[in-house]
Scaffold this active site. Sequence first.
Site, short mmCIF file in Angstrom:
data_model
loop_
_atom_site.label_atom_id
_atom_site.label_comp_id
_atom_site.label_asym_id
_atom_site.label_seq_id
_atom_site.Cartn_x
_atom_site.Cartn_y
_atom_site.Cartn_z
N GLU A 116 8.71 -0.92 -16.80
CA GLU A 116 7.77 -0.45 -15.79
C GLU A 116 7.19 0.92 -16.11
OE1 GLU A 116 10.49 -3.46 -13.95
OE2 GLU A 116 10.79 -1.66 -15.18
N HIS A 143 6.55 -7.53 -2.67
CA HIS A 143 7.93 -7.65 -2.19
C HIS A 143 8.42 -6.31 -1.63
CE1 HIS A 143 7.32 -11.02 -4.90
NE2 HIS A 143 8.33 -11.65 -4.32
#
Length: 327
Positions: free
Chosen positions: A218, A268
């Site tokens: 990430e 999410h």
Amino acid sequence: MVTCEDTAKKYEAWGWFVQKIDGNNVDQIREAIKKAQAEKNRPSLIIGHCVMGKGARKADNSSYESNCATHGAPLGGDAYINTMKNLGADPENPFQIFPEVKEMYAKRAEELKKIVAERYAAKAEWAKANPEKAEQLKEWFSGKAPKIDWSKVEQKAGSATRSASAAVLGQLAEQVPNMICASADLSNSDNTNGFLKKTHDLVRGDFSGAFFEAGVAELTMACCCIGMALHGGVIPACGTFFVFSDYMKPAVRMAALMELPVKFIWTHDAFRVGEDGPTHEPVEQEAQIRLMEKLKNHHGKNSVLVVRPRCCPRATTTTRPRRVLTL
């Protein structure tokens, strides 16, 4: 940082060009950089083995080398003077530009002027032969928002907002040729695959695609998007689960402070994330990202816009995406 990891072997196993040098040796540094620049097929890593506080002296003129206190301690008073003398500098005239350095930079300045002139000439010649592409390139680097026909976005009633996001990304893939979308190995879950379905992956030797498969990395993904934005001409966006914004936060903060228009898409964002369980539940991330909205840039304006789309009536709490647009 103390570690027993063999960093060189790890990067060599990944196919990197790795060099190990004496990090306090200027000639070795210069030579390593030249070799790295000459390597055209692999990314490079230069590992410089250094002595902390190289050449530093204490107030009593004893060595200050390899002392962890030099990490943050200022070399004031006699320590500063002794260190300068030990390194061959003149405390009375500390900021000197040596004649050979001045000559080298003057020579390089003339070389660069010639290089720039040649490149501008080549660009002008190319633009004359390719007027449409030249106009498009000019538009891409203008910083203006692309023209998009939003009426082509088709949304189904009651669809989850990450599905709605996929529909928007699909249109962006078709209408914005200089946009690149990335995902941290979750394109099927964060629905950045809405973009991928309208293009294909960027791969070595083929840059005709516009989707960047970053893998489970990430921070690296966010940094790559920052690099694209700094280069200009490219509109970067990247997606992953909201909880993994933790890994990206230093890069997100830097993008905000540098006023870079990187789009971070986080899905999410609720506590109930189904089968993924506690490791994927965002808890403190909401407060952390909201605090970033208050970062002021040099123009005195907020650096981050956090947009949390309203959940559709039939969507579950596990499907709401979060977007952070650094403007």
